[in-house]
Write an enzyme that holds these catalytic residues in place. Structure first.
Site, PDB file in Angstrom:
ATOM      1  N   GLY A 486       0.142   4.395 -51.484  1.00  0.00           N
ATOM      2  CA  GLY A 486       0.362   3.752 -52.770  1.00  0.00           C
ATOM      3  C   GLY A 486      -0.667   4.118 -53.811  1.00  0.00           C
ATOM      4  N   LYS A 721     -14.447  11.406 -57.963  1.00  0.00           N
ATOM      5  CA  LYS A 721     -14.917  10.418 -57.001  1.00  0.00           C
ATOM      6  C   LYS A 721     -13.783   9.407 -56.829  1.00  0.00           C
ATOM      7  CE  LYS A 721     -19.704  10.688 -58.731  1.00  0.00           C
ATOM      8  NZ  LYS A 721     -20.817   9.892 -59.323  1.00  0.00           N
ATOM      9  N   VAL A 723     -11.474   6.054 -56.388  1.00  0.00           N
ATOM     10  CA  VAL A 723     -11.475   4.749 -57.050  1.00  0.00           C
ATOM     11  C   VAL A 723     -10.847   3.655 -56.187  1.00  0.00           C
ATOM     12  CG1 VAL A 723     -11.507   5.677 -59.387  1.00  0.00           C
ATOM     13  CG2 VAL A 723      -9.312   5.319 -58.242  1.00  0.00           C
ATOM     14  N   GLY A 724     -10.427   3.990 -54.981  1.00  0.00           N
ATOM     15  CA  GLY A 724      -9.743   3.007 -54.139  1.00  0.00           C
ATOM     16  C   GLY A 724     -10.603   1.828 -53.759  1.00  0.00           C
ATOM     17  N   GLU A 725     -11.876   2.072 -53.457  1.00  0.00           N
ATOM     18  CA  GLU A 725     -12.770   1.006 -53.019  1.00  0.00           C
ATOM     19  C   GLU A 725     -13.598   0.405 -54.157  1.00  0.00           C
ATOM     20  OE1 GLU A 725     -11.850   2.099 -48.844  1.00  0.00           O
ATOM     21  OE2 GLU A 725     -12.204   3.350 -50.588  1.00  0.00           O
TER      22      GLU A 725
END
Length: 758
Positions: A486, A721, A723-725
């Site tokens: 997603g 870099k 950005v999910g976390e």
């Protein structure tokens, strides 16, 4: 936001598709139902497996009576430890790519029970309804061991902690101590110490885990549709256990309805489905219920002790950060929890520790921003508390103790724009209008509070591979076995490929989620864009080199004698950098070559010199407004500004979506999420969507996302870099800090429920 790719070919800015908010190409398939998930593939003549769970925490199966079940017409088999085949895996510690140290749980291996809801049997029948009913009448008797413990506080009080071993990839032991933290603490002008706690939290993705195994009837050949965050990892796991070649165990995962870390490891339904299919020589599907999803790992219950001190001006004199976390009896699940304190703040005196305790639960698992979400709540809450003690604004306190190098490794950052996150976020939020006095701002019966928090997350890269094929009609197809749970992998890889070869995005297609494609790492750790994106760029550059050679073979070629580094691909053409009139259309090159297609395969991996010399992280600063009902104690997060520095932003629409999701999860962690474990029963009591609280639309108000411009040509070829976390970090602490500003009450135990404020 947009910038040129750091490595050749050079691309004209007017042809950039990177940095543009392009919509997901798979979107229509998802909203129309055409996208198929693991439990939706229409495999002919399919049988269904239903898992039976243990009702006890610890003990042993003494008897299984399957006679009534097997007498039901349509029931094909009942698998348990009494009749499963013997695998080499049962005798050796075969592990998946992200397994922690210890011996992994092996379903149906033995009669011993290690945790509540442990799978103890699999009923296979011709319909799902029959399998579910048959599972409900299966008779299993147990010898119960009452001497179990699922209480982390009890384990801590008994001195059961031990230093976490390094056995897991990605786990960083606590930084080495500096100076004398205890002495500095005692001598400091201002000091605080506190215990910060959160209990177990579960992933609860929308799509439940399922595996559909299609028996192809050719020896042991299988096509496995699995809910996972990494098809190659599942294939390796299955191949090791069952002795299958890669051509015998093809794993497909085109769409994943959320994972958040729960799909990093192969879950037990894939083992059970494959085992049943091989034994019965038939296609089998095994799906988990929502309740069974609570037996697949969780963010571990963690207790943190933080001691901070500063001088009169607010300069930190000491940092002490200790964490005590749970793991299972059979594996040592580790998280990097305390290190972030040492990375974010400078102090000449610091001391860190991280301990585990084995209790009778299933192994915890990585869960969005694992370790960092836990650690950032504690340190950012403590920093806020000390800022009040020192009489310094919380933002100014952070700026005063800002570090331009990584104190834990004595390395410079490859890039760090956290200071800009502070300034831009504060300006957008209106932080300068804040009244510093707690309980000073009201709207009727509502107490209004403002708080902030910050965070950092590893900007890492893994080795990844991709292949590309450019057909004579100008269509480019790029493939890699990566996943998209997603995050927007489909669209950003399409953008990278289109820009690298200067093609219209409509002529580019990206395929993923199939082990027939080149290998890629699991989708986790916020490294997919950097890893797979760099591989996609590399393979498209290989296509570009082949196109240039073909162009130079053309009669009277305008590109004769030009090196690849001196050309650019833009608007469907290859052009000389120094003289763009020397150009040839890619379509003409393909037509003149007579080739049906141009193909290449390539890979990308981290630069070991850069990773040794630099500390690489993304950063963020979150500013939050809360309104607390003074009588009822209800908390509403009415406004959030989340400023993020994450290198080059490939697609601001999907990147913003990731930060929005992380911010929502930060709100959820702060105010709602807690798995209630009854330590007398050793069982989670709210293992469902109705009682395990997560936000709904009415809980979420205005969220403003800022991407601070950041260039970094050291972190990876694309300068990105993840950005999910990062979007989740600092949010929970900012809410707790805002609640203190609103009410004057400091809460260190998540979630911040009504009872803790009244």
């Amino acid at each position: 936001m947009s910038q040129t790719i750091a490595t050749p070919p050079t691309v004209r800015l007017d042809s950039d598709v990177i940095g543009k908010p392009i919509s997901r190409p798979e979107g229509p398939a998802k909203v129309s139902g055409a996208a198929k998930y693991a439990a939706e593939y229409n495999v002919p003549n399919l049988w269904y497996g239903y898992i039976v769970d243990s009702p006890i925490v610890k003990g042993k199966i003494t008897k299984i009576d399957a006679s009534a079940v097997l007498a039901l017409p349509g029931v094909q088999q009942v698998f348990s430890h009494e009749n499963v085949p013997s695998f080499a895996w049962f005798d050796r510690s075969y592990k998946d790519d992200v397994a922690p140290g210890g011996s992994p749980f092996r379903p149906l291996h033995e009669p011993e029970i290690l945790f509540s809801q442990q799978p103890v049997a699999l009923v296979v029948a011709e319909t799902f309804e029959l399998a579910r009913y048959a599972a409900s009448i299966l008779r299993i008797e147990y010898a119960v061991d009452e001497d179990f413990n699922t209480d982390l506080d009890k384990a801590r009080a008994a001195g059961k902690g031990f230093d976490a071993p390094k056995g897991k990839t990605g786990f960083l032991p606590p930084p080495k101590p500096k100076g004398d933290a205890e002495k500095a603490f005692q001598a400091a002008a201002h000091k605080i110490e506190g215990e910060y706690v959160h209990h177990a939290q579960h992933h609860n993705p929308m799509e439940m885990f399922a595996t559909t195994v299609e028996w192809l009837g050719d020896g042991k050949k299988l096509k496995i549709y699995d809910k996972t965050q990494g098809a190659p990892n599942v294939q390796q796991y299955i191949s090791k256990i069952f002795g299958l070649g890669k051509d015998e165990a093809r794993v497909i995962s085109k769409y994943t309805g959320g994972g958040f870390g729960s799909g990093l490891r192969p879950q037990h339904q894939v083992f059970l489905a494959v085992m049943a299919s091989l034994e019965l020589e038939h296609s089998v599907r095994v799906s988990l219920t929502r309740q069974q999803m609570f037996s697949l790992g969780h963010r571990p219950h963690t207790i943190q002790d933080v001691k901070l001190s500063s001088d009169d001006q607010g300069c930190l004199q000491s940092i002490e950060h200790n964490a005590f976390a749970e793991t299972s009896q059979y594996e040592n699940e580790t998280e990097t929890v305390v290190n972030w304190s040492g990375i974010l703040y400078k102090s000449d005196n610091s001391k860190f520790a991280y301990e585990l305790a084995k209790i009778d639960v299933d192994t915890p698992a990585d869960m969005r921003a694992p370790g960092a979400a836990t650690g950032s709540f504690a340190i950012e809450s403590a920093i806020d508390e000390l800022s009040y003690k020192a009489g310094v604004d919380p933002l100014e306190f952070r700026l005063l103790n800002y570090t331009y190098t990584d104190p834990t490794e004595d390395k410079p950052f490859s890039s760090k724009r956290l200071i800009d996150c502070y300034h831009e976020g504060a300006k957008r939020f209106g932080w300068d209008q804040r009244n510093p006095e707690p309980r000073s701002t009201r709207e009727g019966n509502l107490l209004v509070g403002w708080g902030m928090g910050s965070g950092c997350w590893d900007a890492s890269m893994q080795k990844a591979a991709a292949k590309a094929s450019l057909s004579a009609d100008g269509q480019l197809t790029v493939s890699s076995a990566t996943n998209d749970q997603g995050a927007g992998t489909y669209v950003i890889m399409t953008q990278v490929a289109a820009q690298t070869l200067g093609l219209p995005i409509e002529q580019v297609k990206f395929n993923l989620g199939d082990t027939d494609f080149p290998v890629a790492p699991i989708q986790g750790g916020s490294w997919t864009a950097a890893s797979v994106g760099s591989a996609v760029q590399a393979v498209c550059q290989e296509i570009g080199k082949k196109l240039l050679k073909l162009a130079q073979r053309m009669e009277n070629s305008p590109l004769e004698g030009i090196d690849f580094e001196d050309v650019q691909f833009a608007d469907g053409h290859i052009r000389a950098n120094e003289d763009i009139t020397r150009t040839v259309a890619i379509a003409e090159v393909l037509a003149a070559s007579g080739e049906a297609k141009v193909e290449a395969e390539s890979s990308a991996q981290p630069n070991p010199i850069n990773t040794m010399k630099y500390s690489m992280h993304s950063h963020n600063a979150a500013f939050v407004e809360v309104k607390v009902d003074e009588d009822l104690g209800t908390i509403h997060v009415t406004r959030v500004v989340n400023a993020v520095a994450a290198g080059r932003i490939l697609n601001p629409k999907t990147a913003r979506s990731q930060v929005l999701g992380g911010t929502v999860w930060g709100i959820s962690m702060a105010l709602m999420e807690e798995a209630y474990l009854d330590n007398n029963l050793g069982r989670y009591m709210n293992h469902n969507y109705s009682e395990y609280h997560i936000p709904v639309n009415a809980d979420i108000h205005k969220i403003d996302v800022i991407f601070v411009e950041e260039e970094d040509d050291l972190v990876n070829p694309l300068g990105v870099k993840g950005v999910g976390e990062i979007g989740m970090l600092g949010v929970a602490a900012a809410i707790a800090n805002a609640v203190y500003h609103a009410t004057g009450k400091r809460v260190r135990d998540l979630p911040l429920t009504i009872d803790k404020l009244l």
